[in-house]
Design a protein around this motif. Sequence first.
Motif, mmCIF file in Angstrom:
data_model
loop_
_atom_site.group_PDB
_atom_site.id
_atom_site.type_symbol
_atom_site.label_atom_id
_atom_site.label_comp_id
_atom_site.label_asym_id
_atom_site.label_seq_id
_atom_site.Cartn_x
_atom_site.Cartn_y
_atom_site.Cartn_z
ATOM 1 N N THR A 136 0.624 -1.337 0.040
ATOM 2 C CA THR A 136 0.063 -0.165 -0.022
ATOM 3 C C THR A 136 0.924 1.328 0.085
ATOM 4 O O THR A 136 0.588 2.360 -0.656
ATOM 5 C CB THR A 136 -0.878 -0.025 1.304
ATOM 6 O OG1 THR A 136 -1.911 -1.049 1.294
ATOM 7 C CG2 THR A 136 -1.673 1.276 1.208
ATOM 8 N N GLY A 137 2.003 1.281 0.795
ATOM 9 C CA GLY A 137 2.846 2.293 0.787
ATOM 10 C C GLY A 137 3.874 2.656 -0.146
ATOM 11 O O GLY A 137 4.687 3.673 -0.269
ATOM 12 N N ALA A 138 3.921 1.540 -1.256
ATOM 13 C CA ALA A 138 4.996 1.733 -2.284
ATOM 14 C C ALA A 138 4.543 3.123 -3.202
ATOM 15 O O ALA A 138 3.394 3.152 -3.704
ATOM 16 C CB ALA A 138 4.859 0.280 -2.982
ATOM 17 N N LYS A 139 5.574 3.508 -3.720
ATOM 18 C CA LYS A 139 5.656 4.862 -4.625
ATOM 19 C C LYS A 139 5.895 4.499 -6.034
ATOM 20 O O LYS A 139 5.943 5.238 -6.739
ATOM 21 C CB LYS A 139 6.248 5.796 -3.985
ATOM 22 C CG LYS A 139 5.900 6.409 -2.614
ATOM 23 C CD LYS A 139 6.895 7.499 -2.291
ATOM 24 C CE LYS A 139 6.375 8.229 -0.922
ATOM 25 N NZ LYS A 139 6.423 7.192 0.249
ATOM 26 N N GLY A 140 6.076 3.075 -6.159
ATOM 27 C CA GLY A 140 6.321 2.678 -7.407
ATOM 28 C C GLY A 140 6.075 1.191 -7.485
ATOM 29 O O GLY A 140 5.608 0.557 -6.837
ATOM 30 N N LYS A 141 7.103 0.270 -8.201
ATOM 31 C CA LYS A 141 6.939 -1.182 -8.314
ATOM 32 C C LYS A 141 7.708 -1.530 -7.062
ATOM 33 O O LYS A 141 8.660 -1.277 -6.451
ATOM 34 C CB LYS A 141 7.749 -1.618 -9.529
ATOM 35 C CG LYS A 141 7.160 -0.791 -10.724
ATOM 36 C CD LYS A 141 8.039 -1.452 -12.190
ATOM 37 C CE LYS A 141 7.234 -0.757 -13.288
ATOM 38 N NZ LYS A 141 8.213 -1.059 -14.492
ATOM 39 N N VAL A 142 7.400 -2.880 -6.933
ATOM 40 C CA VAL A 142 7.813 -3.736 -5.667
ATOM 41 C C VAL A 142 8.724 -4.925 -5.958
ATOM 42 O O VAL A 142 8.001 -5.570 -6.996
ATOM 43 C CB VAL A 142 6.623 -3.995 -4.751
ATOM 44 C CG1 VAL A 142 7.163 -4.947 -3.561
ATOM 45 C CG2 VAL A 142 6.094 -2.827 -4.048
ATOM 46 N N LEU A 143 9.587 -5.272 -5.531
ATOM 47 C CA LEU A 143 10.346 -6.576 -5.679
ATOM 48 C C LEU A 143 10.144 -7.319 -4.028
ATOM 49 O O LEU A 143 10.411 -6.626 -3.105
ATOM 50 C CB LEU A 143 11.762 -6.371 -5.749
ATOM 51 C CG LEU A 143 12.649 -7.797 -5.534
ATOM 52 C CD1 LEU A 143 12.380 -8.525 -6.716
ATOM 53 C CD2 LEU A 143 13.968 -7.491 -5.737
ATOM 54 N N LEU A 144 9.484 -8.673 -4.258
ATOM 55 C CA LEU A 144 9.332 -9.418 -3.160
ATOM 56 C C LEU A 144 10.237 -10.383 -3.207
ATOM 57 O O LEU A 144 10.255 -11.242 -4.274
ATOM 58 C CB LEU A 144 7.957 -9.853 -2.845
ATOM 59 C CG LEU A 144 7.919 -11.079 -1.812
ATOM 60 C CD1 LEU A 144 7.992 -10.501 -0.529
ATOM 61 C CD2 LEU A 144 6.409 -11.419 -1.849
#
Length: 209
Positions: A136-144
């Motif tokens: 939710t807090g990501a300002k762009g793409k996410v890597l998990l």
Amino acid sequence: MTGIGIMRLAALTAVSTAMSGVAGAQRLTGPHPTGDVPPPVVLETRGLFQDKFASVGSDVFISGQPTAQALRDLHAQGVTTVVNLRSPEEMSKRVPFDEAALVKELGMEYVYLPMRGTPEFPYSPTAVKSFAAAMTGAKGKVLLHCTIAWRASHLWAAYLIQYRDVPVATALQQARMINLMDDMRMDGDKQPVESFLGRTLPEVGHPKQ
């Protein structure tokens, strides 16, 4: 940038462009995700990720351990948040660079959620809540990521079920496309996805002991 670096960046750019066309207006990260969650697309690791590398839509990547170059390449492609599930011991003994320091140096958010299925680092509903907050807090793409995307696959499935209202069977099927491996291994009596959700799932596989 070296010739090899340019080739790697071009490859990731091609992947990003292709996924953007497929996903359309879909967005999975940020405070207002839109559209259904598409199935993952398994990508070539190109020597940059351990064992697995997959994209979900245009703004989520799930993988095994990334190299330093992989993190730089993903940052160039708009990744702003890195979520790492590996334990401190794993990171100190098996990763030849300081991932947290590099992520911060690149200006990305580093979310550290170590888990090993032990009393010290359990698979728990709290971890799913923390991951949901990172999405939710990501300002762009996410890597998990974890080591080979096994823990990451279980966490992703739990997140889809708990926070995106994806049917259990669908969430498990999509996570199996990454590296869920519920028919081949588990830690303890429960699969991690069950511990994440705090309940048993008849749909998940349990290898014979």
